[in-house]
Design a protein around this motif. Structure first.
Motif, PDB file in Angstrom:
ATOM      1  N   GLY A   7       0.622  -1.219   0.031  1.00  0.00           N
ATOM      2  CA  GLY A   7      -0.013   0.075   0.031  1.00  0.00           C
ATOM      3  C   GLY A   7       0.742   1.213   0.112  1.00  0.00           C
ATOM      4  O   GLY A   7       0.594   2.147  -0.822  1.00  0.00           O
ATOM      5  N   PRO A   8       1.697   1.368   0.905  1.00  0.00           N
ATOM      6  CA  PRO A   8       2.418   2.582   1.191  1.00  0.00           C
ATOM      7  C   PRO A   8       3.474   2.733  -0.205  1.00  0.00           C
ATOM      8  O   PRO A   8       3.743   3.836  -0.588  1.00  0.00           O
ATOM      9  N   LEU A   9       4.024   1.705  -0.580  1.00  0.00           N
ATOM     10  CA  LEU A   9       4.931   1.722  -1.727  1.00  0.00           C
ATOM     11  C   LEU A   9       4.204   2.122  -2.909  1.00  0.00           C
ATOM     12  O   LEU A   9       4.795   3.001  -3.781  1.00  0.00           O
ATOM     13  N   TYR A  10       3.041   1.480  -3.102  1.00  0.00           N
ATOM     14  CA  TYR A  10       2.278   1.901  -4.420  1.00  0.00           C
ATOM     15  C   TYR A  10       2.048   3.375  -4.392  1.00  0.00           C
ATOM     16  O   TYR A  10       2.062   4.221  -5.367  1.00  0.00           O
ATOM     17  N   ALA A  11       1.196   3.968  -3.190  1.00  0.00           N
ATOM     18  CA  ALA A  11       0.987   5.021  -2.774  1.00  0.00           C
ATOM     19  C   ALA A  11       1.949   6.095  -3.378  1.00  0.00           C
ATOM     20  O   ALA A  11       1.768   7.146  -3.783  1.00  0.00           O
ATOM     21  N   ALA A  12       3.268   5.588  -2.853  1.00  0.00           N
ATOM     22  CA  ALA A  12       4.575   6.687  -2.895  1.00  0.00           C
ATOM     23  C   ALA A  12       4.731   6.715  -4.288  1.00  0.00           C
ATOM     24  O   ALA A  12       5.093   7.780  -4.825  1.00  0.00           O
ATOM     25  N   ALA A  13       4.416   5.690  -5.348  1.00  0.00           N
ATOM     26  CA  ALA A  13       4.882   5.783  -6.696  1.00  0.00           C
ATOM     27  C   ALA A  13       3.716   6.241  -7.568  1.00  0.00           C
ATOM     28  O   ALA A  13       4.017   6.657  -8.471  1.00  0.00           O
ATOM     29  N   ASP A  14       2.575   6.405  -6.974  1.00  0.00           N
ATOM     30  CA  ASP A  14       1.287   6.721  -7.908  1.00  0.00           C
ATOM     31  C   ASP A  14       0.886   8.158  -7.586  1.00  0.00           C
ATOM     32  O   ASP A  14       0.282   8.464  -6.637  1.00  0.00           O
ATOM     33  N   THR A  15       1.200   9.034  -8.252  1.00  0.00           N
ATOM     34  CA  THR A  15       0.974  10.526  -8.013  1.00  0.00           C
ATOM     35  C   THR A  15      -0.549  10.719  -8.233  1.00  0.00           C
ATOM     36  O   THR A  15      -1.181  11.858  -7.317  1.00  0.00           O
ATOM     37  N   SER A  16      -1.570   9.748  -8.594  1.00  0.00           N
ATOM     38  CA  SER A  16      -2.850  10.176  -8.462  1.00  0.00           C
ATOM     39  C   SER A  16      -3.400   9.478  -7.397  1.00  0.00           C
ATOM     40  O   SER A  16      -4.839   9.513  -6.891  1.00  0.00           O
ATOM     41  N   ASP A  17      -2.651   8.619  -6.293  1.00  0.00           N
ATOM     42  CA  ASP A  17      -3.138   8.198  -5.182  1.00  0.00           C
ATOM     43  C   ASP A  17      -3.603   9.224  -4.165  1.00  0.00           C
ATOM     44  O   ASP A  17      -2.649  10.189  -3.823  1.00  0.00           O
ATOM     45  N   SER A  18      -4.489   9.032  -3.373  1.00  0.00           N
ATOM     46  CA  SER A  18      -5.029   9.867  -2.245  1.00  0.00           C
ATOM     47  C   SER A  18      -3.869   9.964  -1.330  1.00  0.00           C
ATOM     48  O   SER A  18      -3.764  11.077  -0.474  1.00  0.00           O
ATOM     49  N   HIS A  19      -3.043   8.999  -1.088  1.00  0.00           N
ATOM     50  CA  HIS A  19      -1.825   9.032   0.177  1.00  0.00           C
ATOM     51  C   HIS A  19      -0.532   9.140  -0.653  1.00  0.00           C
ATOM     52  O   HIS A  19       0.477   9.075   0.137  1.00  0.00           O
TER      53      HIS A  19
END
Length: 79
Positions: A7-19
């Motif tokens: 979760g945190p890894l993907y969120a950090a890489a995806d600029t469209s993620d809310s986190h």
């Protein structure tokens, strides 16, 4: 040592993620050693592929470039 989950890894890489902002800040600011299990890498890649197939925003060239740069920076920290 920090064991990183999908979760945190993907969120950090995806600029469209809310986190994205919070997750990216944690990875950029920590001085701790990051450990990313192989299963997490596989799951993150799969999640990114699914997301790209369902969301045009995650597919744009700038987002892909940012994800690539983030992953490369993370890999260099692991070496």
């Amino acid at each position: 040592m920090i064991i990183v989950d999908t979760g945190p890894l993907y969120a950090a890489a995806d600029t469209s993620d809310s986190h994205h902002q919070a997750s990216a800040a944690i990875f950029e600011e920590t001085s701790e050693q990051l450990v990313i299990p192989v299963s997490v890498i596989i799951e993150t890649c799969f999640r990114g592929r699914v997301q790209r197939n369902h969301s045009e925003g995650a597919c744009d060239r700038e987002s892909q470039k940012q994800r690539h740069e983030f992953y490369q920076a993370g890999l260099s920290r692991l070496q």
